[in-house]
Motif scaffolding. Structure first.
Motif, PDB file in Angstrom:
ATOM      1  N   SER A 455       0.827  -1.204   0.000  1.00  0.00           N
ATOM      2  CA  SER A 455       0.000   0.000   0.000  1.00  0.00           C
ATOM      3  C   SER A 455       0.861   1.253   0.000  1.00  0.00           C
ATOM      4  CB  SER A 455      -0.918   0.029   1.230  1.00  0.00           C
ATOM      5  OG  SER A 455      -1.806  -1.052   1.233  1.00  0.00           O
ATOM      6  N   ILE A 456       0.320   2.318  -0.580  1.00  0.00           N
ATOM      7  CA  ILE A 456       0.951   3.636  -0.504  1.00  0.00           C
ATOM      8  C   ILE A 456      -0.118   4.667  -0.159  1.00  0.00           C
ATOM      9  CG2 ILE A 456       2.747   3.109  -2.186  1.00  0.00           C
ATOM     10  CD1 ILE A 456       1.120   4.806  -4.213  1.00  0.00           C
ATOM     11  N   ARG A 457       0.336   5.804   0.330  1.00  0.00           N
ATOM     12  CA  ARG A 457      -0.529   6.962   0.512  1.00  0.00           C
ATOM     13  C   ARG A 457      -0.038   8.028  -0.456  1.00  0.00           C
ATOM     14  NH1 ARG A 457      -0.625   9.012   6.239  1.00  0.00           N
ATOM     15  NH2 ARG A 457      -2.773   9.637   5.772  1.00  0.00           N
ATOM     16  N   THR A 458      -0.946   8.588  -1.235  1.00  0.00           N
ATOM     17  CA  THR A 458      -0.520   9.509  -2.284  1.00  0.00           C
ATOM     18  C   THR A 458      -1.467  10.683  -2.435  1.00  0.00           C
ATOM     19  OG1 THR A 458      -0.088   9.719  -4.670  1.00  0.00           O
ATOM     20  CG2 THR A 458      -1.704   8.067  -4.008  1.00  0.00           C
ATOM     21  N   LYS A 459      -0.916  11.831  -2.769  1.00  0.00           N
ATOM     22  CA  LYS A 459      -1.700  13.014  -3.130  1.00  0.00           C
ATOM     23  C   LYS A 459      -1.554  13.301  -4.624  1.00  0.00           C
ATOM     24  CE  LYS A 459      -1.403  15.160   1.433  1.00  0.00           C
ATOM     25  NZ  LYS A 459      -0.879  16.291   2.244  1.00  0.00           N
ATOM     26  N   GLU A 460      -1.258  12.258  -5.362  1.00  0.00           N
ATOM     27  CA  GLU A 460      -1.104  12.376  -6.809  1.00  0.00           C
ATOM     28  C   GLU A 460      -2.021  11.388  -7.506  1.00  0.00           C
ATOM     29  OE1 GLU A 460       0.805  14.661  -8.122  1.00  0.00           O
ATOM     30  OE2 GLU A 460       1.872  15.268  -6.292  1.00  0.00           O
ATOM     31  N   LEU A 461      -2.549  11.793  -8.653  1.00  0.00           N
ATOM     32  CA  LEU A 461      -3.288  10.894  -9.521  1.00  0.00           C
ATOM     33  C   LEU A 461      -2.391  10.513 -10.691  1.00  0.00           C
ATOM     34  CD1 LEU A 461      -6.754  12.729  -9.589  1.00  0.00           C
ATOM     35  CD2 LEU A 461      -6.051  10.831  -8.127  1.00  0.00           C
ATOM     36  N   GLY A 462      -2.796   9.475 -11.431  1.00  0.00           N
ATOM     37  CA  GLY A 462      -1.990   9.046 -12.565  1.00  0.00           C
ATOM     38  C   GLY A 462      -1.949   7.541 -12.683  1.00  0.00           C
ATOM     39  N   LYS A 463      -0.877   7.040 -13.240  1.00  0.00           N
ATOM     40  CA  LYS A 463      -0.724   5.618 -13.511  1.00  0.00           C
ATOM     41  C   LYS A 463       0.231   4.995 -12.485  1.00  0.00           C
ATOM     42  CE  LYS A 463       1.468   4.358 -17.294  1.00  0.00           C
ATOM     43  NZ  LYS A 463       1.746   4.102 -18.724  1.00  0.00           N
ATOM     44  N   PHE A 464      -0.227   3.900 -11.863  1.00  0.00           N
ATOM     45  CA  PHE A 464       0.560   3.252 -10.812  1.00  0.00           C
ATOM     46  C   PHE A 464       0.781   1.777 -11.149  1.00  0.00           C
ATOM     47  CE2 PHE A 464      -1.532   6.841  -8.910  1.00  0.00           C
ATOM     48  CZ  PHE A 464      -0.606   7.362  -8.018  1.00  0.00           C
ATOM     49  N   LYS A 465       1.943   1.268 -10.785  1.00  0.00           N
ATOM     50  CA  LYS A 465       2.233  -0.152 -11.009  1.00  0.00           C
ATOM     51  C   LYS A 465       3.278  -0.629 -10.013  1.00  0.00           C
ATOM     52  CE  LYS A 465       4.791  -1.326 -14.538  1.00  0.00           C
ATOM     53  NZ  LYS A 465       5.335  -1.485 -15.909  1.00  0.00           N
ATOM     54  N   ILE A 466       3.411  -1.942  -9.923  1.00  0.00           N
ATOM     55  CA  ILE A 466       4.426  -2.559  -9.064  1.00  0.00           C
ATOM     56  C   ILE A 466       5.759  -2.574  -9.796  1.00  0.00           C
ATOM     57  CG2 ILE A 466       5.158  -4.670  -7.888  1.00  0.00           C
ATOM     58  CD1 ILE A 466       2.863  -3.382  -6.498  1.00  0.00           C
ATOM     59  N   MET A 467       6.793  -2.103  -9.120  1.00  0.00           N
ATOM     60  CA  MET A 467       8.154  -2.146  -9.664  1.00  0.00           C
ATOM     61  C   MET A 467       9.027  -2.970  -8.720  1.00  0.00           C
ATOM     62  SD  MET A 467       8.015  -0.212 -12.434  1.00  0.00           S
ATOM     63  CE  MET A 467       9.694   0.298 -12.800  1.00  0.00           C
ATOM     64  N   THR A 468      10.017  -3.620  -9.264  1.00  0.00           N
ATOM     65  CA  THR A 468      10.964  -4.406  -8.476  1.00  0.00           C
ATOM     66  C   THR A 468      12.362  -3.866  -8.693  1.00  0.00           C
ATOM     67  OG1 THR A 468       9.570  -6.380  -8.686  1.00  0.00           O
ATOM     68  CG2 THR A 468      11.855  -6.722  -8.019  1.00  0.00           C
ATOM     69  N   ASP A 469      13.062  -3.625  -7.609  1.00  0.00           N
ATOM     70  CA  ASP A 469      14.399  -3.030  -7.667  1.00  0.00           C
ATOM     71  C   ASP A 469      15.398  -3.984  -7.023  1.00  0.00           C
ATOM     72  OD1 ASP A 469      16.658  -1.497  -7.706  1.00  0.00           O
ATOM     73  OD2 ASP A 469      15.863   0.140  -6.489  1.00  0.00           O
ATOM     74  N   THR A 470      16.240  -4.596  -7.830  1.00  0.00           N
ATOM     75  CA  THR A 470      17.284  -5.496  -7.323  1.00  0.00           C
ATOM     76  C   THR A 470      18.683  -4.977  -7.654  1.00  0.00           C
ATOM     77  OG1 THR A 470      17.187  -6.807  -9.358  1.00  0.00           O
ATOM     78  CG2 THR A 470      15.783  -7.514  -7.527  1.00  0.00           C
ATOM     79  N   VAL A 471      18.756  -3.759  -8.199  1.00  0.00           N
ATOM     80  CA  VAL A 471      20.038  -3.201  -8.636  1.00  0.00           C
ATOM     81  C   VAL A 471      20.559  -2.232  -7.578  1.00  0.00           C
ATOM     82  CG1 VAL A 471      21.248  -1.889 -10.424  1.00  0.00           C
ATOM     83  CG2 VAL A 471      19.362  -3.431 -11.051  1.00  0.00           C
ATOM     84  N   ALA A 472      21.783  -2.424  -7.160  1.00  0.00           N
ATOM     85  CA  ALA A 472      22.384  -1.590  -6.114  1.00  0.00           C
ATOM     86  C   ALA A 472      22.721  -0.200  -6.638  1.00  0.00           C
ATOM     87  CB  ALA A 472      23.642  -2.269  -5.572  1.00  0.00           C
ATOM     88  N   PRO A 473      22.827   0.787  -5.741  1.00  0.00           N
ATOM     89  CA  PRO A 473      23.216   2.142  -6.163  1.00  0.00           C
ATOM     90  C   PRO A 473      24.628   2.168  -6.751  1.00  0.00           C
ATOM     91  CG  PRO A 473      22.313   2.142  -3.927  1.00  0.00           C
ATOM     92  CD  PRO A 473      22.540   0.709  -4.309  1.00  0.00           C
ATOM     93  N   LYS A 474      24.947   3.279  -7.397  1.00  0.00           N
ATOM     94  CA  LYS A 474      26.279   3.481  -7.958  1.00  0.00           C
ATOM     95  C   LYS A 474      27.059   4.473  -7.102  1.00  0.00           C
ATOM     96  CE  LYS A 474      24.463   2.979 -12.667  1.00  0.00           C
ATOM     97  NZ  LYS A 474      24.225   3.688 -13.959  1.00  0.00           N
ATOM     98  N   ILE A 475      28.329   4.206  -6.910  1.00  0.00           N
ATOM     99  CA  ILE A 475      29.267   5.138  -6.281  1.00  0.00           C
ATOM    100  C   ILE A 475      30.368   5.375  -7.307  1.00  0.00           C
ATOM    101  CG2 ILE A 475      30.778   5.606  -4.328  1.00  0.00           C
ATOM    102  CD1 ILE A 475      29.245   3.502  -2.735  1.00  0.00           C
ATOM    103  N   TYR A 476      30.567   6.614  -7.706  1.00  0.00           N
ATOM    104  CA  TYR A 476      31.455   6.854  -8.838  1.00  0.00           C
ATOM    105  C   TYR A 476      32.107   8.237  -8.728  1.00  0.00           C
ATOM    106  CZ  TYR A 476      27.438   9.541 -10.559  1.00  0.00           C
ATOM    107  OH  TYR A 476      26.400  10.433 -10.672  1.00  0.00           O
ATOM    108  N   ARG A 477      33.016   8.492  -9.611  1.00  0.00           N
ATOM    109  CA  ARG A 477      33.710   9.760  -9.766  1.00  0.00           C
ATOM    110  C   ARG A 477      34.256  10.308  -8.444  1.00  0.00           C
ATOM    111  NH1 ARG A 477      30.605  14.365 -12.924  1.00  0.00           N
ATOM    112  NH2 ARG A 477      30.000  12.557 -14.164  1.00  0.00           N
ATOM    113  N   PRO A 478      35.160   9.571  -7.773  1.00  0.00           N
ATOM    114  CA  PRO A 478      35.812  10.142  -6.576  1.00  0.00           C
ATOM    115  C   PRO A 478      36.635  11.363  -6.973  1.00  0.00           C
ATOM    116  CG  PRO A 478      36.917   8.134  -7.264  1.00  0.00           C
ATOM    117  CD  PRO A 478      35.689   8.239  -8.103  1.00  0.00           C
TER     118      PRO A 478
END
Length: 573
Positions: A455-478
């Motif tokens: 579930s989510i709580r939202t003050k926005e209308l539009g198109k909603f769907k389930i997304m899956t995130d298995t990709v880790a963040p990037k750390i770059y350009r020291p």
């Protein structure tokens, strides 16, 4: 007269009067000429601007001074919003706020840094007591910056009522004297509205522009408006000031019908829990479709926004047969520079050539009722008061995607969207969230998980769907190469990014000890300043750990060399 009615009567009298504020109590927070890049209550996305934005010569690092004696009552450092901000409570009942700061001056700087190290967090919120951090009028407290959601270097400055926490127009406190203005507001557009179901204005049941002609005296004359039934008007306007080319917000609007005042509002003060009413104050659909901000000079249904509730009329003009009306709009800035629009209105029984467009669906939302809709494995709960008006809602589910109307209708209170994800495996469910599809990307929403339900709580209308995130963040350009000698550097930095759910947490370590790293979400950079003096003599091992909102993590490790030039300050770890 009974007491409750007497109190209401007295309140109504008070609302019509301007409170007296001290004119010489607060000094300017900057020692440069003041020019505003943003005015009080200026119309912003989903909120009214709560203070004045002072220009800082298009650069960061200008000294910021306490406006009066008092004590630092709140310190908030956040990635967005005001960024680095200080709140000072004064003995005269007001609080000043200083936002988007670059850094703090002592003893504030040391006090804040110790708290950040103790909490092991860049983002903090502290409420010091009255005796902890006293300040004197004119004391250097910080330096201007561009932190948080700022769109450029400037100082955000507010004056609030300490007791009610309402924000007040700083111009009342003498800042108008420091910011001379001899220029009248500018009118971009006038829009007419057929408010009633059977109303027509200039052969249209939809909002329609009205042409204006500039008169020799500086006022505008509108072309004749032919109408029947209840109609209203809206304006697209801005204000200029001397030696300043920013398009700022106006201060006051009044409308008159045949010489009698009909409707008015002035931007003097408001409460923060009112600020989202901007979405009903403006023509929200027009704002979303053609990016034009029109302030409505009427309302359809009463709503509890203090700036407009002072009126005893709704601002509408009811056009009847055999009648001619003279409608006038007066727009003023704080310095009483004024611009007028005169609008002749005449009754016409002509049928509309531009008809109202209303798509009827099986889902009619009554704004004063709870509404609950379900299809397939998705449900939407709409509590009462979520919308300003009743309307037909587009609601559909196709291929596990929720189509919930469109963004042209404003939402005031949170809706709850729930997906039953029984068909998603337990492993993937832990990495899944509900996203709003925004253009070509996905907007993450904090997703609550209970059994098979997301579930989510939202003050926005539009198109909603389930997304899956298995990709880790990037750390770059020291900012340095591995093994570099950094004796001449005052800081180190890396960039971080996450393409889907977004960054949740970041931590840096030097030789196994937690270090403070400032996060700038605009540049996606983490920066550690060597002035913290937590590095070792010679070789130093740096480790940065970044996690996204689905728990995926990345570790970056490197080393550098640095020689100590002063004694380290002991930090709490």
């Amino acid at each position: 007269m009974k007491l409750p009615y007497l109190l209401l009567f007295l309140s109504a009298i008070c609302l019509g009067q301007t409170q007296e504020y001290p004119k010489d109590y607060f000094r300017t927070p900057l020692d440069i000429p003041l020019y505003a890049s943003g005015s009080f209550a200026e119309l912003r996305g989903n909120h009214f601007h709560s203070g004045l934005d002072f220009k800082t010569l298009q650069k960061e690092g200008l000294p910021v001074y306490a406006a009066a004696d008092g004590f630092v009552s709140r310190i908030k450092i956040s990635e967005k919003g005001y960024g680095k901000a200080i709140y000072i409570t004064h003995p005269n009942g007001f609080t000043t706020v200083y936002g988007h700061l670059k850094k703090f001056e002592e003893p504030l700087a040391d006090f804040i840094e110790k708290r950040q190290y103790a909490q092991k967090s860049y983002e903090i919120e502290i409420f010091p007591g009255a005796g902890e951090l006293p300040v004197k009028k004119g004391q250097l407290i910080a330096f201007s910056g561009n932190t948080g959601s700022s769109g450029g270097a400037h100082l955000h400055f507010e004056i609030r009522d300490t007791k009610t926490e309402e924000t007040i127009n700083p111009m009342f406190f003498g800042f108008d004297i420091l910011m001379p203005d001899t220029k009248a507001p500018v009118i971009n557009d006038l829009v007419a509205y057929a408010v009633g179901d059977s109303s027509v204005v200039n052969n249209s049941q939809r909002p329609i522009p009205v042409s204006l002609s500039l008169q020799p005296d500086g006022s505008y004359l509108a072309s004749k408006v032919l109408a029947k039934g209840a109609i209203g008007f809206g304006i697209n306007t801005y204000d200029l000031s001397d030696k300043n080319f920013n398009w700022n917000g106006i201060y006051k609007v009044e409308t008159f019908l045949n010489g009698s005042k009909l409707f008015a509002y002035e931007f003097d003060r408001f409460a923060f829990d009112e600020t989202r009413y901007i979405n009903n104050f403006i023509d929200y659909s027009r704002y979303k479709t053609i990016d034009q901000t029109v302030q409505k000079l009427f309302y359809k249904k009463p709503y509890p926004f203090s700036l407009i509730s002072r009126n005893n009329k709704n601002g509408q003009v009811v056009v009847l047969p055999d009648m001619v009306y003279n409608y006038r709009i007066e727009i003023s800035d704080f310095h009483k520079n004024k611009r007028m629009i005169n609008i002749p209105i005449q009754y016409s029984n002509a049928e509309p050539t531009i008809a109202k467009v209303e798509k009827k669906t099986p889902y009619f939302v009554k704004s004063k009722n709870d509404n609950n809709y379900t299809k397939d494995n998705i449900s939407v709960f709409i509590p009462e008061g979520s919308f300003y008006d009743d309307f037909y809602l587009d609601f559909d589910v196709k291929d596990n995607v929720l189509f919930l109307h469109n963004e042209t209708v404003p939402v005031h209170n949170n809706l709850t969207v729930t997906f039953d994800v029984t068909n998603i495996s337990d492993v993937n469910r832990e990495k899944s969230f509900i996203a709003r599809m925004n253009g070509g990307g996905a907007e993450y929403f904090t997703t609550y998980k209970k059994g098979n339900l997301l579930s989510i709580r939202t003050k926005e209308l539009g198109k909603f769907k389930i997304m899956t995130d298995t990709v880790a963040p990037k750390i770059y350009r020291p900012s340095f190469s591995e093994g570099s000698n950094l004796n001449n550097s005052d800081s180190i930095s890396v960039r971080i990014n996450d393409d889907l759910s977004g960054i949740k947490e970041y931590n840096g370590y030097l030789n196994g000890k937690w270090i403070l790293m400032d996060y700038d979400f605009k540049t996606k950079s983490l920066t550690h300043y060597f002035s913290d003096a937590v590095y070792d003599e010679g070789e130093n091992e740096l480790k940065v750990v970044v996690s996204d909102k689905m728990g995926n993590s990345t570790i970056f490790e490197t080393h550098f060399f640095k020689t100590k030039t002063y004694s380290p300050v002991e930090k709490t770890n």
